[in-house]
Design a protein around this motif. Structure first.
Motif, PDB file in Angstrom:
ATOM      1  N   TRP A 164     -66.622  10.793  48.761  1.00 43.71           N
ATOM      2  CA  TRP A 164     -66.137  10.088  47.589  1.00 43.71           C
ATOM      3  C   TRP A 164     -64.706   9.606  47.816  1.00 43.71           C
ATOM      4  O   TRP A 164     -64.336   8.527  47.423  1.00 43.71           O
ATOM      5  CB  TRP A 164     -66.215  10.994  46.360  1.00 43.71           C
ATOM      6  CG  TRP A 164     -65.710  10.315  45.139  1.00 43.71           C
ATOM      7  CD1 TRP A 164     -66.352   9.346  44.422  1.00 43.71           C
ATOM      8  CD2 TRP A 164     -64.457  10.511  44.492  1.00 43.71           C
ATOM      9  NE1 TRP A 164     -65.572   8.929  43.377  1.00 43.71           N
ATOM     10  CE2 TRP A 164     -64.395   9.635  43.400  1.00 43.71           C
ATOM     11  CE3 TRP A 164     -63.374  11.347  44.739  1.00 43.71           C
ATOM     12  CZ2 TRP A 164     -63.305   9.586  42.550  1.00 43.71           C
ATOM     13  CZ3 TRP A 164     -62.294  11.290  43.897  1.00 43.71           C
ATOM     14  CH2 TRP A 164     -62.275  10.413  42.814  1.00 43.71           C
ATOM     15  N   HIS A 165     -63.900  10.426  48.445  1.00 41.12           N
ATOM     16  CA  HIS A 165     -62.506  10.086  48.750  1.00 41.12           C
ATOM     17  C   HIS A 165     -62.193  10.645  50.129  1.00 41.12           C
ATOM     18  O   HIS A 165     -62.600  11.746  50.456  1.00 41.12           O
ATOM     19  CB  HIS A 165     -61.575  10.720  47.707  1.00 41.12           C
ATOM     20  CG  HIS A 165     -60.125  10.607  48.044  1.00 41.12           C
ATOM     21  ND1 HIS A 165     -59.391   9.481  47.764  1.00 41.12           N
ATOM     22  CD2 HIS A 165     -59.284  11.456  48.659  1.00 41.12           C
ATOM     23  CE1 HIS A 165     -58.146   9.660  48.199  1.00 41.12           C
ATOM     24  NE2 HIS A 165     -58.063  10.854  48.731  1.00 41.12           N
ATOM     25  N   MET A 166     -61.478   9.869  50.941  1.00 40.72           N
ATOM     26  CA  MET A 166     -61.123  10.390  52.256  1.00 40.72           C
ATOM     27  C   MET A 166     -59.770   9.861  52.698  1.00 40.72           C
ATOM     28  O   MET A 166     -59.313   8.820  52.245  1.00 40.72           O
ATOM     29  CB  MET A 166     -62.186  10.068  53.299  1.00 40.72           C
ATOM     30  CG  MET A 166     -62.304   8.612  53.676  1.00 40.72           C
ATOM     31  SD  MET A 166     -63.613   8.342  54.875  1.00 40.72           S
ATOM     32  CE  MET A 166     -62.711   8.434  56.387  1.00 40.72           C
ATOM     33  N   GLU A 167     -59.156  10.627  53.585  1.00 40.18           N
ATOM     34  CA  GLU A 167     -57.885  10.243  54.182  1.00 40.18           C
ATOM     35  C   GLU A 167     -58.006  10.482  55.678  1.00 40.18           C
ATOM     36  O   GLU A 167     -58.451  11.539  56.104  1.00 40.18           O
ATOM     37  CB  GLU A 167     -56.753  11.079  53.585  1.00 40.18           C
ATOM     38  CG  GLU A 167     -55.403  10.690  54.118  1.00 40.18           C
ATOM     39  CD  GLU A 167     -54.282  11.354  53.360  1.00 40.18           C
ATOM     40  OE1 GLU A 167     -54.250  11.240  52.116  1.00 40.18           O
ATOM     41  OE2 GLU A 167     -53.452  11.994  54.003  1.00 40.18           O
ATOM     42  N   VAL A 168     -57.624   9.493  56.469  1.00 49.70           N
ATOM     43  CA  VAL A 168     -57.743   9.569  57.919  1.00 49.70           C
ATOM     44  C   VAL A 168     -56.365   9.792  58.528  1.00 49.70           C
ATOM     45  O   VAL A 168     -55.377   9.216  58.072  1.00 49.70           O
ATOM     46  CB  VAL A 168     -58.370   8.274  58.479  1.00 49.70           C
ATOM     47  CG1 VAL A 168     -58.439   8.295  59.995  1.00 49.70           C
ATOM     48  CG2 VAL A 168     -59.754   8.055  57.885  1.00 49.70           C
ATOM     49  N   PHE A 169     -56.309  10.643  59.562  1.00 47.39           N
ATOM     50  CA  PHE A 169     -55.049  10.889  60.257  1.00 47.39           C
ATOM     51  C   PHE A 169     -55.325  11.142  61.728  1.00 47.39           C
ATOM     52  O   PHE A 169     -56.427  11.521  62.114  1.00 47.39           O
ATOM     53  CB  PHE A 169     -54.276  12.062  59.631  1.00 47.39           C
ATOM     54  CG  PHE A 169     -54.989  13.384  59.702  1.00 47.39           C
ATOM     55  CD1 PHE A 169     -54.690  14.302  60.701  1.00 47.39           C
ATOM     56  CD2 PHE A 169     -55.959  13.709  58.771  1.00 47.39           C
ATOM     57  CE1 PHE A 169     -55.343  15.520  60.762  1.00 47.39           C
ATOM     58  CE2 PHE A 169     -56.620  14.929  58.828  1.00 47.39           C
ATOM     59  CZ  PHE A 169     -56.300  15.840  59.830  1.00 47.39           C
ATOM     60  N   GLU A 170     -54.328  10.914  62.559  1.00 48.22           N
ATOM     61  CA  GLU A 170     -54.462  11.101  63.999  1.00 48.22           C
ATOM     62  C   GLU A 170     -53.909  12.458  64.400  1.00 48.22           C
ATOM     63  O   GLU A 170     -52.884  12.901  63.890  1.00 48.22           O
ATOM     64  CB  GLU A 170     -53.693  10.007  64.740  1.00 48.22           C
ATOM     65  CG  GLU A 170     -53.831  10.082  66.250  1.00 48.22           C
ATOM     66  CD  GLU A 170     -53.054   8.994  66.970  1.00 48.22           C
ATOM     67  OE1 GLU A 170     -53.607   8.396  67.886  1.00 48.22           O
ATOM     68  OE2 GLU A 170     -51.888   8.749  66.585  1.00 48.22           O
ATOM     69  N   ASP A 171     -54.595  13.109  65.324  1.00 44.95           N
ATOM     70  CA  ASP A 171     -54.100  14.356  65.904  1.00 44.95           C
ATOM     71  C   ASP A 171     -52.967  13.996  66.862  1.00 44.95           C
ATOM     72  O   ASP A 171     -53.202  13.557  67.982  1.00 44.95           O
ATOM     73  CB  ASP A 171     -55.226  15.075  66.650  1.00 44.95           C
ATOM     74  CG  ASP A 171     -54.781  16.388  67.275  1.00 44.95           C
ATOM     75  OD1 ASP A 171     -53.560  16.671  67.297  1.00 44.95           O
ATOM     76  OD2 ASP A 171     -55.650  17.132  67.745  1.00 44.95           O
ATOM     77  N   CYS A 172     -51.747  14.162  66.413  1.00 41.63           N
ATOM     78  CA  CYS A 172     -50.582  13.821  67.239  1.00 41.63           C
ATOM     79  C   CYS A 172     -50.104  15.034  68.042  1.00 41.63           C
ATOM     80  O   CYS A 172     -49.108  14.953  68.740  1.00 41.63           O
ATOM     81  CB  CYS A 172     -49.466  13.269  66.370  1.00 41.63           C
ATOM     82  SG  CYS A 172     -48.987  14.370  65.041  1.00 41.63           S
TER      83      CYS A 172
END
Length: 130
Positions: A27-35
């Protein structure tokens, strides 16, 4: 995809979920990079649209599909709440900070903001070996 904030964004592609359990309909998502780690994988923190929601973690190694980890990060049951809402993530150094709101059990109109933090690699290890 855009060359500047003034230019309109263009649709590039849809990245699906490869192993979408029925309970984890996004329903809701946030994407981030493994830094932190060398693989630089993309991760998504996803709120399911099930009645009380679950906050789940998914990983994409190839930008073609996200795969959910077997166990959710949080549920209404393990937070003693009647509903979770819109998670957000900040990865600072090796610390994973998950922000989320819940509906209070005693006052449904009251929404509380929470943050929980854990070492990123410890979390990945726990998620890979539930």
């Amino acid at each position: 995809d855009s060359e500047s904030l003034e230019a309109p964004f263009r649709y590039t592609k849809t990245v699906p979920f490869a192993n979408l359990p029925k309970l984890y309909q996004p329903w809701h998502m946030e994407v981030f990079e493994d830094c932190v780690n060398e693989d630089k994988a993309l991760y998504a923190v996803v709120l399911s649209r099930q009645r009380h929601g679950r906050i789940c973690l998914a990983k994409s190694m190839n930008d073609e599909a996200f795969r959910f980890f077997d166990k959710p990060l949080l549920t209404s049951k393990n937070t003693d709440s009647i509903g979770l809402y819109k998670p957000s993530v900040v990865l600072v150094g090796n610390k994973f900070h998950l922000f989320y709101t819940i509906h209070d059990n005693k006052d449904y109109d009251l929404h509380r903001l929470f943050v929980t933090s854990i070492d990123w690699n410890d979390l990945l290890c726990k998620m890979a070996n539930p």
